[in-house]
Design an enzyme around this catalytic site. Structure first.
Site, short mmCIF file in Angstrom:
data_model
loop_
_atom_site.label_atom_id
_atom_site.label_comp_id
_atom_site.label_asym_id
_atom_site.label_seq_id
_atom_site.Cartn_x
_atom_site.Cartn_y
_atom_site.Cartn_z
N ASP A 163 -4.00 4.04 2.64
CA ASP A 163 -5.45 3.90 2.80
C ASP A 163 -5.86 2.49 3.22
O ASP A 163 -7.05 2.21 3.38
CB ASP A 163 -6.17 4.31 1.52
CG ASP A 163 -5.89 3.38 0.34
OD1 ASP A 163 -5.04 2.47 0.48
OD2 ASP A 163 -6.51 3.57 -0.73
N ASP B 265 -9.85 -16.01 -16.03
CA ASP B 265 -10.69 -16.41 -14.90
C ASP B 265 -11.83 -17.31 -15.37
O ASP B 265 -12.46 -17.04 -16.41
CB ASP B 265 -11.24 -15.15 -14.23
CG ASP B 265 -12.00 -15.43 -12.96
OD1 ASP B 265 -11.40 -15.97 -12.02
OD2 ASP B 265 -13.20 -15.10 -12.91
N ASP C 214 -1.85 -1.21 -3.87
CA ASP C 214 -2.07 -0.51 -5.13
C ASP C 214 -0.90 -0.74 -6.08
O ASP C 214 0.11 -1.37 -5.72
CB ASP C 214 -2.27 0.99 -4.88
CG ASP C 214 -1.26 1.58 -3.91
OD1 ASP C 214 -0.06 1.28 -4.06
OD2 ASP C 214 -1.66 2.33 -2.99
N ASP D 113 0.86 -1.19 0.00
CA ASP D 113 0.00 0.00 0.00
C ASP D 113 0.89 1.24 0.00
O ASP D 113 1.60 1.50 0.97
CB ASP D 113 -0.89 -0.05 1.24
CG ASP D 113 -1.67 1.23 1.49
OD1 ASP D 113 -1.83 2.02 0.54
OD2 ASP D 113 -2.13 1.43 2.63
N GLU E 42 -7.53 -20.66 -15.90
CA GLU E 42 -8.05 -21.11 -14.61
C GLU E 42 -9.25 -22.00 -14.94
O GLU E 42 -10.37 -21.52 -15.10
CB GLU E 42 -8.50 -19.95 -13.73
CG GLU E 42 -8.90 -20.45 -12.33
CD GLU E 42 -10.06 -19.70 -11.70
OE1 GLU E 42 -10.22 -19.78 -10.47
OE2 GLU E 42 -10.84 -19.05 -12.43
#
Length: 557
Positions: free
Chosen positions: A38, A220, A42, A34, A282
């Site tokens: 926050d 996915d 990211d 991070d 996947e």
């Protein structure tokens, strides 16, 4: 950036491409690093930590979704496939991450979610505003309900996250209307892959990211795009794993033959780009022969070997799954892709400390049977050393190089996985493996970010697993991974050939690329193979024998 590069046909020999032996590291962006405090990881945070990956010795990174999303399923509900959610940064941050990775010799694979969009996607908003039978609705799977007033779902399918797989909408005029299919959360409506607009849209999305320089896509729910045309009822429990057996047909929502046409088209597009771009499936598909269909020469390059991930921790079970997997992928000229942990399963440092006869747990919480932490880590280290010695490619999940266990004592009120709510709070879900990882034992949020903020609570024991406690410490899990990855590369284990040694039912041993690998699954210590011991997952006993749940690598002398 040139948005219309000159393409050339650079389709590579599937037996020699970089992916055939690569070790690829999965980053779950919200839990890696991070940068702004926050509490959510990211893209700038990832870029700042890339040197960790080169020091570890991996070849590529796979990034879970960072696209604009309402985050109903932690980003796997995508509202815009061509941008970055402000939670994670900007497109410029993505470009910088790709550039900085390439400067370090790391390739970048991004997640693609084609089975469904977010309900916040502009297409779905248009479908809700349009009439039944309209082109807008045809991009999704809308159906009239059963019964005289259409009040019953179109079929009996259940969501993987629990509850019905259908939700009824209110039409524009206020009347109860059609139902839409969502094999996952209500905020993830399934796309209709029989619609040419859907197919064209995703080819364009692929081009968008290929033009930005990504090296490939992890796809996915790759086995879910095409549904059986009649949407027939399925009376069995709904699982994401598609296992076809003699006495049970293939589920109508998984692993339909039509998916392969989609991937052949995608493969042709990727092959038109330079630089050996890859597709990774996947696909929760069994048996191994069905999974191998996804990696035929004109389709995907890799498919995760979930049968290996799910295999019991016994020598016969491991021998059977490794042999089956290699034979199935060899038959289509593809590498096998090994994996032990990811963002959807209990971390193997905890999973292997549970009673494996109880099946695969869907999360572990305070009130559930607790893993034996010491046994789990011991077996996890042995399993990893076994996996990294196998021919083919291997995937690592962030934090496993630290030996991170599942967070099994997370307060239930902190859970965010939709599985927890949709299952009626009977399945803890996947939050326990997604907790932000520890970098520095004495820093705020254990070095995850500049403040104590963390989107999921980190357990106090995270300090003992922190990277700065393990770097340079002989015998640490981190140093074990570094050693194993260096030796794997030096010996060419990923492109080697496995030859089994004769052993009993409690020991597994094989030769590959000049090393002999032995794992002891039984309670009785056994002598190591003759030669120089170059890696061991745990200490040998006082008589220099290999104890239970330890793997050794030995170089012939």
């Amino acid at each position: 950036m040139n948005s219309n590069p000159t393409h050339q046909d650079t389709s590579a020999d599937p037996t020699t491409g970089w992916w055939t032996e690569a070790v690829i590291y999965q980053i779950y962006p919200r839990s890696f690093a991070d940068s702004d405090g926050d509490g959510v990881g990211d893209l700038p945070g990832i870029t700042a930590r890339l040197d960790h990956l080169t020091e570890l010795g991996v070849d590529a990174v796979w990034l879970s979704p960072f696209y604009p999303s309402p985050q109903a399923d932690a980003g796997y509900d995508v509202a815009d496939y061509r941008d970055v959610d402000p939670l994670f940064g900007t497109l410029a941050d993505a470009d910088k991450l790709i550039t900085e990775s390439r400067a370090r010799g790391l390739r970048v694979i991004v997640d693609l979610v084609p089975n469904h969009t977010s309900s916040a996607h502009r297409w779905f908003a248009a479908a809700l505003a349009a009439a039944p039978g309209s082109p807008e609705r045809d991009r999704y799977v809308f159906r009239d309900g059963k019964g005289p007033d259409g009040a019953q779902p179109p079929n009996d399918w259940q969501s993987v996250f629990g509850g019905p797989a259908w939700t009824r909408i209110t039409e524009a005029d206020g009347r109860p209307g059609q139902w839409y299919l969502h094999l996952f959360d209500t905020g993830q409506p399934d796309l209709n892959w029989d619609n040419p607009q859907v197919r064209a849209e995703f080819l364009d999305v692929l081009r968008f990211w290929l033009d930005r320089g990504v090296d490939g896509f992890r796809v996915d729910v790759a086995h879910g795009l095409i549904k059986q045309a009649d949407l027939a009822d399925w009376e069995e429990p709904q699982e994401i794993l598609s296992g076809q057996t003699v006495d049970k047909p293939r589920p109508p929502m998984w692993d339909q033959d039509g998916v392969h046409e989609v991937y052949r088209e995608w493969r042709a597009l990727l092959d038109s780009y330079p630089g050996e771009r890859v597709l990774v499936a996947e696909a929760w598909v069994e048996p191994a022969e069905r999974l191998a269909r996804y990696v035929r020469p004109d389709e995907m390059h890799q498919a995760f070997n979930f049968e290996f991930l799910l295999a019991s921790w016994t020598a016969p079970a491991q021998y059977a799954v490794i042999t089956r997997s290699l034979e199935a992928t060899d038959a289509v000229g593809a590498p096998t892709t090994w994996v032990l942990s990811n963002h959807d399963v209990v971390r193997h440092a905890s999973r292997l400390g549970l009673d494996t006869s109880a099946g695969r747990p869907n999360g572990v919480g305070i009130g559930d049977p607790q893993p034996d932490a010491a046994l789990g880590l011991r077996r996890a280290r042995a399993a990893t050393l076994l996996m990294l010695a196998l021919p083919g490619s291997a995937y690592l999940f962030q934090g496993e190089e630290l030996g991170l266990p599942e967070h099994t004592t997370m307060p239930d009120e902190a859970r965010q996985d939709p599985t927890w709510l949709r299952s009626g709070q009977t399945q803890r879900g996947r939050d326990g493996c997604r907790v932000p990882i520890p970098w520095e034992a004495d820093a705020p949020s254990y070095g995850f970010g500049p403040t104590d903020a963390s989107w999921l609570p980190q357990p106090p024991m995270w300090a003992e697993y922190a990277l700065d406690r393990q770097r340079g410490t002989p015998g640490s899990t981190y140093e074990l991974y570094r050693t194993a990855l260096r030796l794997r590369r030096e010996h060419g284990l990923g492109r080697g050939t496995l030859r089994w040694r004769e052993t009993g039912d409690e020991v597994l041993a094989f030769d590959n690329a000049g090393l002999t690998v032995l794992t002891n699954f039984g309670p009785t210590p056994v002598p190591p193979p003759a030669g120089e011991l170059v890696a061991t997952s745990g200490p040998l006993d006082a008589d220099s024998r290999v104890p239970a749940d330890v793997t050794v690598w030995v170089r012939a002398s």
